[in-house]
Design a protein around this motif. Structure first.
Motif, PDB file in Angstrom:
ATOM      1  N   VAL A 134       0.851  -1.201   0.000  1.00  0.00           N
ATOM      2  CA  VAL A 134       0.000   0.000   0.000  1.00  0.00           C
ATOM      3  C   VAL A 134       0.879   1.241   0.000  1.00  0.00           C
ATOM      4  O   VAL A 134       1.690   1.448   0.893  1.00  0.00           O
ATOM      5  CB  VAL A 134      -0.953   0.016   1.215  1.00  0.00           C
ATOM      6  CG1 VAL A 134      -1.720   1.328   1.270  1.00  0.00           C
ATOM      7  CG2 VAL A 134      -1.918  -1.150   1.149  1.00  0.00           C
ATOM      8  N   SER A 135       0.712   2.057  -1.029  1.00  0.00           N
ATOM      9  CA  SER A 135       1.465   3.306  -1.118  1.00  0.00           C
ATOM     10  C   SER A 135       0.555   4.526  -1.055  1.00  0.00           C
ATOM     11  O   SER A 135       1.035   5.651  -1.016  1.00  0.00           O
ATOM     12  CB  SER A 135       2.286   3.338  -2.406  1.00  0.00           C
ATOM     13  OG  SER A 135       1.425   3.219  -3.521  1.00  0.00           O
ATOM     14  N   ASP A 136      -0.760   4.294  -1.043  1.00  0.00           N
ATOM     15  CA  ASP A 136      -1.726   5.393  -1.003  1.00  0.00           C
ATOM     16  C   ASP A 136      -2.789   5.059   0.038  1.00  0.00           C
ATOM     17  O   ASP A 136      -3.609   4.171  -0.167  1.00  0.00           O
ATOM     18  CB  ASP A 136      -2.363   5.554  -2.384  1.00  0.00           C
ATOM     19  CG  ASP A 136      -3.277   6.764  -2.489  1.00  0.00           C
ATOM     20  OD1 ASP A 136      -3.610   7.373  -1.453  1.00  0.00           O
ATOM     21  OD2 ASP A 136      -3.670   7.088  -3.618  1.00  0.00           O
ATOM     22  N   LEU A 137      -2.731   5.766   1.165  1.00  0.00           N
ATOM     23  CA  LEU A 137      -3.682   5.552   2.259  1.00  0.00           C
ATOM     24  C   LEU A 137      -4.406   6.857   2.521  1.00  0.00           C
ATOM     25  O   LEU A 137      -3.791   7.869   2.818  1.00  0.00           O
ATOM     26  CB  LEU A 137      -2.950   5.086   3.519  1.00  0.00           C
ATOM     27  CG  LEU A 137      -3.787   4.889   4.784  1.00  0.00           C
ATOM     28  CD1 LEU A 137      -4.836   3.796   4.569  1.00  0.00           C
ATOM     29  CD2 LEU A 137      -2.884   4.541   5.959  1.00  0.00           C
ATOM     30  N   SER A 138      -5.720   6.822   2.395  1.00  0.00           N
ATOM     31  CA  SER A 138      -6.543   8.008   2.602  1.00  0.00           C
ATOM     32  C   SER A 138      -7.478   7.764   3.779  1.00  0.00           C
ATOM     33  O   SER A 138      -8.217   6.778   3.789  1.00  0.00           O
ATOM     34  CB  SER A 138      -7.345   8.306   1.332  1.00  0.00           C
ATOM     35  OG  SER A 138      -8.188   9.421   1.533  1.00  0.00           O
ATOM     36  N   LEU A 139      -7.443   8.654   4.768  1.00  0.00           N
ATOM     37  CA  LEU A 139      -8.266   8.515   5.964  1.00  0.00           C
ATOM     38  C   LEU A 139      -9.186   9.715   6.098  1.00  0.00           C
ATOM     39  O   LEU A 139      -8.763  10.850   5.890  1.00  0.00           O
ATOM     40  CB  LEU A 139      -7.391   8.436   7.219  1.00  0.00           C
ATOM     41  CG  LEU A 139      -6.318   7.365   7.248  1.00  0.00           C
ATOM     42  CD1 LEU A 139      -5.435   7.536   8.469  1.00  0.00           C
ATOM     43  CD2 LEU A 139      -6.945   5.993   7.224  1.00  0.00           C
ATOM     44  N   GLY A 140     -10.432   9.468   6.457  1.00  0.00           N
ATOM     45  CA  GLY A 140     -11.383  10.547   6.701  1.00  0.00           C
ATOM     46  C   GLY A 140     -12.296  10.175   7.841  1.00  0.00           C
ATOM     47  O   GLY A 140     -13.146   9.295   7.709  1.00  0.00           O
ATOM     48  N   PHE A 141     -12.123  10.773   8.973  1.00  0.00           N
ATOM     49  CA  PHE A 141     -12.861  10.548  10.209  1.00  0.00           C
ATOM     50  C   PHE A 141     -12.880   9.089  10.629  1.00  0.00           C
ATOM     51  O   PHE A 141     -13.733   8.301  10.240  1.00  0.00           O
ATOM     52  CB  PHE A 141     -14.297  11.064  10.159  1.00  0.00           C
ATOM     53  CG  PHE A 141     -14.985  10.933  11.510  1.00  0.00           C
ATOM     54  CD1 PHE A 141     -14.599  11.737  12.560  1.00  0.00           C
ATOM     55  CD2 PHE A 141     -15.952   9.978  11.723  1.00  0.00           C
ATOM     56  CE1 PHE A 141     -15.204  11.601  13.810  1.00  0.00           C
ATOM     57  CE2 PHE A 141     -16.558   9.824  12.960  1.00  0.00           C
ATOM     58  CZ  PHE A 141     -16.186  10.638  14.003  1.00  0.00           C
ATOM     59  N   ILE A 142     -11.901   8.763  11.434  1.00  0.00           N
ATOM     60  CA  ILE A 142     -11.842   7.462  12.092  1.00  0.00           C
ATOM     61  C   ILE A 142     -12.276   7.719  13.534  1.00  0.00           C
ATOM     62  O   ILE A 142     -11.578   8.397  14.281  1.00  0.00           O
ATOM     63  CB  ILE A 142     -10.427   6.843  12.049  1.00  0.00           C
ATOM     64  CG1 ILE A 142      -9.907   6.764  10.616  1.00  0.00           C
ATOM     65  CG2 ILE A 142     -10.410   5.493  12.742  1.00  0.00           C
ATOM     66  CD1 ILE A 142     -10.709   5.891   9.689  1.00  0.00           C
TER      67      ILE A 142
END
Length: 107
Positions: A79-87
């Motif tokens: 994984v080279s692209d990790l996108s997080l939005g409200f954990i």
């Protein structure tokens, strides 16, 4: 989502050629039932074809549970692209520590 559903999902992901995974509004019904460990083990793997993971509006349990889950990506070299939005339960200093560690260890 319960542990058995996650095991089924992971089994599909391991055996299919998928490069992108998007988890939106995932809520572990009982993080202590082993579902969290199923996800942690999967996210720590580097032998999958998944290079991009997006997680938005997810509830993985306590702050410690969420931090441990995201820390699994530190061992993942695929994984080279990790996108997080409200954990849920991961904010402030805990989020900063987690993101800092991920940025230092992910490709």
């Amino acid at each position: 989502v319960d542990r058995h559903s996650l095991e089924y999902l992971v089994d599909l992901l391991v055996h299919d050629v998928i490069t992108s995974l998007e988890l939106n509004t995932i809520r572990l019904s009982h993080p202590s039932d082993g579902g969290l460990n199923v996800l942690r083990t999967f996210f720590a793997r580097s032998d999958t074809t998944i290079t991009k993971v997006t997680m938005r509006v997810c509830d993985f349990g306590s702050q410690q549970d969420a931090s441990r889950l995201l820390a699994a990506f530190e061992r993942n070299r695929a994984v080279s692209d990790l996108s997080l939005g409200f954990i849920r339960n991961l904010e402030g200093a805990a989020l900063g520590t987690c993101i800092s560690s991920l940025m230092q260890n992910m490709p």
